[in-house]
Design a protein around this motif. Structure first.
Motif, PDB file in Angstrom:
ATOM      1  N   PHE A 268       0.830  -1.207   0.000  1.00  0.00           N
ATOM      2  CA  PHE A 268       0.000   0.000   0.000  1.00  0.00           C
ATOM      3  C   PHE A 268       0.865   1.258   0.000  1.00  0.00           C
ATOM      4  O   PHE A 268       1.756   1.403   0.833  1.00  0.00           O
ATOM      5  CB  PHE A 268      -0.924   0.019   1.211  1.00  0.00           C
ATOM      6  N   GLY A 269       0.583   2.132  -0.936  1.00  0.00           N
ATOM      7  CA  GLY A 269       1.343   3.366  -1.064  1.00  0.00           C
ATOM      8  C   GLY A 269       2.412   3.302  -2.140  1.00  0.00           C
ATOM      9  O   GLY A 269       2.952   4.329  -2.552  1.00  0.00           O
ATOM     10  N   ALA A 270       2.743   2.080  -2.612  1.00  0.00           N
ATOM     11  CA  ALA A 270       3.765   1.954  -3.647  1.00  0.00           C
ATOM     12  C   ALA A 270       3.252   2.453  -4.992  1.00  0.00           C
ATOM     13  O   ALA A 270       4.016   2.970  -5.810  1.00  0.00           O
ATOM     14  CB  ALA A 270       4.211   0.500  -3.769  1.00  0.00           C
ATOM     15  N   LEU A 276      -6.262  11.157  -6.271  1.00  0.00           N
ATOM     16  CA  LEU A 276      -7.101  10.936  -5.100  1.00  0.00           C
ATOM     17  C   LEU A 276      -6.949  12.101  -4.127  1.00  0.00           C
ATOM     18  O   LEU A 276      -5.858  12.395  -3.646  1.00  0.00           O
ATOM     19  CB  LEU A 276      -6.723   9.620  -4.416  1.00  0.00           C
ATOM     20  N   ARG A 277      -8.057  12.764  -3.827  1.00  0.00           N
ATOM     21  CA  ARG A 277      -8.026  13.949  -2.964  1.00  0.00           C
ATOM     22  C   ARG A 277      -8.681  13.713  -1.620  1.00  0.00           C
ATOM     23  O   ARG A 277      -8.219  14.208  -0.595  1.00  0.00           O
ATOM     24  CB  ARG A 277      -8.719  15.119  -3.678  1.00  0.00           C
ATOM     25  N   GLU A 293      -1.181   7.357   9.324  1.00  0.00           N
ATOM     26  CA  GLU A 293      -0.383   6.463   8.485  1.00  0.00           C
ATOM     27  C   GLU A 293      -0.918   6.417   7.059  1.00  0.00           C
ATOM     28  O   GLU A 293      -0.142   6.393   6.086  1.00  0.00           O
ATOM     29  CB  GLU A 293      -0.367   5.061   9.102  1.00  0.00           C
ATOM     30  N   PHE A 294      -2.232   6.413   6.896  1.00  0.00           N
ATOM     31  CA  PHE A 294      -2.838   6.420   5.569  1.00  0.00           C
ATOM     32  C   PHE A 294      -2.402   7.666   4.795  1.00  0.00           C
ATOM     33  O   PHE A 294      -1.983   7.584   3.635  1.00  0.00           O
ATOM     34  CB  PHE A 294      -4.365   6.382   5.700  1.00  0.00           C
ATOM     35  N   GLU A 295      -2.502   8.813   5.432  1.00  0.00           N
ATOM     36  CA  GLU A 295      -2.150  10.063   4.751  1.00  0.00           C
ATOM     37  C   GLU A 295      -0.639  10.176   4.521  1.00  0.00           C
ATOM     38  O   GLU A 295      -0.208  10.834   3.572  1.00  0.00           O
ATOM     39  CB  GLU A 295      -2.685  11.247   5.545  1.00  0.00           C
ATOM     40  N   ARG A 296       0.151   9.525   5.367  1.00  0.00           N
ATOM     41  CA  ARG A 296       1.600   9.523   5.143  1.00  0.00           C
ATOM     42  C   ARG A 296       1.942   8.716   3.898  1.00  0.00           C
ATOM     43  O   ARG A 296       2.791   9.118   3.096  1.00  0.00           O
ATOM     44  CB  ARG A 296       2.316   8.923   6.355  1.00  0.00           C
ATOM     45  N   GLY A 300      -1.189  14.015   0.018  1.00  0.00           N
ATOM     46  CA  GLY A 300      -2.171  14.803  -0.715  1.00  0.00           C
ATOM     47  C   GLY A 300      -3.601  14.370  -0.496  1.00  0.00           C
ATOM     48  O   GLY A 300      -4.535  15.052  -0.923  1.00  0.00           O
ATOM     49  N   VAL A 301      -3.796  13.220   0.188  1.00  0.00           N
ATOM     50  CA  VAL A 301      -5.148  12.732   0.470  1.00  0.00           C
ATOM     51  C   VAL A 301      -5.585  13.242   1.839  1.00  0.00           C
ATOM     52  O   VAL A 301      -4.818  13.223   2.800  1.00  0.00           O
ATOM     53  CB  VAL A 301      -5.204  11.193   0.437  1.00  0.00           C
TER      54      VAL A 301
END
Length: 509
Positions: A268-270, A276-277, A293-296, A300-301
């Motif tokens: 996830f994140g790769a 996606l905003r 962690e999701f936003e890291r 930009g999300v």
């Protein structure tokens, strides 16, 4: 007086708002807007031919597919009320819903058919099937291939949806939602926090038969822009990332359990998701560590938390884009009045925890065939949510926990969410669920169930010691059980009912 606020008319206006365009992507194929509209108009005629009349309830129990939305719109056009049912319910739960609602038709998909057949066995219920023709069922293709059905006008306060609660505290109750209530809730949510360049490409993994998925569908029908949706049959972390990237999704509704599943995916994140905003999160509390962690991992999300329940047409409050407050579920949606009350019904000042109470025309008309439960939940017409929280000085709402889940240990209140949030701060804990165990000396003891990251060597004793230092003597769990997966309900909330059963199993073993 303005336009009549009924969902059949809303669908008609939405279909006519734009020229034909590719509006829905599902499992490798695009579906055009006018194609979907034509199918819904014809399915309306098919349901009418089948004997569905205005006011009838029709159970819709399907895996996500284009036919879910088509069925909803067709039934509203025919003047009927939808009864969405999660495909994860048991045959016994479905049977209760069929008997209680009086539905005589069920619309389902191939994957769910055996469960529907078991639940409807011996009942006077006709089964409409999306998928390969099967003996004893009516093909959906038969319904949407004939002449179009006319739009049947309904009153604004007529029943539009009969949605059954999860039944975690007993038998599921039917929540009566009106045309005007759902119309208004979706319209006001679509207007709240509008930005200058609103997103119109979404990825939708939510079950459309859940209140959250239903309201997202209705919000899309209010859209002033051509709305493009990527619909997932069911959620899969790797597929969500692939589809979001491939179709340049700008916004996506998720529930916290889905966010946790994405974070647990090593990849996830790769894959960059520059378009996606916003991610909207609801249906359960989202731990702050998961949000950060999701936003890291996806710079930009912005995650926008909201709050609602089936009884309020799925929404109550939401964080506006660019004006969120972390830890809050946002500002009440226009048209919703939120008051915090104590056990005696007195209004409490900002910053003071009490029961969250709501009034709105979008609040349910009541529980189906359950007058006593309606009076208990809505004294004086105001809905007592059973949730504990507070408002700040600026009107932002903070939800602390469920009133019924409160653990009272040695006279002190312990909210499971506080303990769960602290546990998920541990780097090896991927998910946590907390319940109370009866204790003859203290009243209740705090017990936690956790799932750990792959390869973790952390033990239960490690976590007990870590929590003792972190949240203090009263709250920390004296028991921590490591499990493969913390159970969640069919709508991805922590399944405390199952946790209590697991606790009983541990105690008796």
């Amino acid at each position: 007086m303005g336009e009549q606020r009924t969902l059949g008319r809303l669908a008609e206006v939405a279909w006519n708002r734009f020229d034909d365009y590719e509006s829905l992507f599902f499992e490798g194929s695009w579906h055009r807007s006018q194609q979907l509209a034509g199918r819904a108009r014809r399915a309306c005629g098919g349901f009418t031919e089948l004997g569905v009349r205005p006011g009838d309830r029709v159970v819709v129990m399907m895996a996500n597919c284009p036919e879910v939305g088509i069925t909803y719109q067709a039934l509203w056009r025919a003047g009927a009320a939808i009864t969405p049912v999660m495909f994860l319910v048991s045959p016994e739960e479905l049977r209760h819903i069929l008997l209680d609602s009086g539905a005589r038709v069920v619309v389902t998909t191939t994957e769910v058919l055996p469960k529907v057949q078991a639940g409807a066995d011996g009942l006077d219920v006709r089964i409409v099937l999306v998928g390969e023709e099967t003996t004893g069922t009516i093909p959906f293709s038969q319904l949407d291939s004939g002449p179009e059905g006319p739009l049947v006008d309904r009153a604004e306060d007529d029943l539009a949806a009969l949605m059954y609660t999860g039944g975690t505290t007993g038998r599921a109750k039917g929540v009566m939602l009106t045309h005007a209530g759902l119309y208004s809730a979706a319209g006001r949510r679509s207007e709240q926090g509008q930005v200058s360049d609103p997103p119109n490409r979404s990825i939708v993994p939510l079950p459309l038969s859940h209140a959250y998925g239903l309201i997202v569908t209705l919000i899309g029908m209010h859209s002033e822009l051509p709305r493009v949706s990527v619909l997932m049959r069911w959620f899969d972390a790797a597929q969500w990332q692939r589809l979001a990237a491939e179709h340049r999704a700008q916004i996506g509704p998720l529930v916290p359990a889905m966010i946790q599943m994405l974070l647990a995916d090593p990849g996830f994140g790769a894959t960059p998701l520059p378009d996606l905003r916003y991610v909207t999160s609801g249906a359960a509390p989202l731990p702050r560590e998961a949000l950060d962690e999701f936003e890291r991992r996806l710079p930009g999300v912005e995650i926008l938390e909201g709050y609602g329940m089936t009884e309020t047409s799925a929404i109550i409050s939401s964080n506006p884009p660019g004006a969120r407050r972390l830890g809050s579920v946002g500002l009440p949606i226009p048209g919703y009045q939120v008051v915090i009350r104590d056990d005696e019904g007195r209004e409490l000042p900002p910053g003071t925890d009490g029961e969250i109470c709501v009034t709105s025309e979008s609040v349910m008309r009541g529980y189906w065939n359950a007058d006593e439960a309606t009076v208990a939940a809505m004294p004086g017409g105001e809905l007592r949510t059973g949730d504990i929280g507070h408002l700040d000085e600026d009107g932002y709402l903070y939800v602390v926990d469920r009133k019924k889940d409160l653990i009272i240990r040695n006279g002190f209140n312990v909210f499971p969410r506080d303990v769960e949030d602290a546990l998920t701060e541990h780097p090896d804990v991927t998910m946590a669920g907390v319940v109370g165990r009866p204790d003859p000396r203290l009243g209740e003891e705090v017990v936690a169930f956790v799932s750990l990251a792959e390869g973790s060597s952390t033990t239960s004793a490690d976590l007990v010691g870590w929590m003792r230092d972190r949240i203090g003597q009263v709250k920390y769990p004296r028991e921590v059980h490591v499990v493969d997966a913390v159970p969640v309900t069919s709508v991805f909330k922590t399944d405390r009912k199952r946790l209590r059963k697991m606790l009983d199993e541990y105690s008796s073993s």
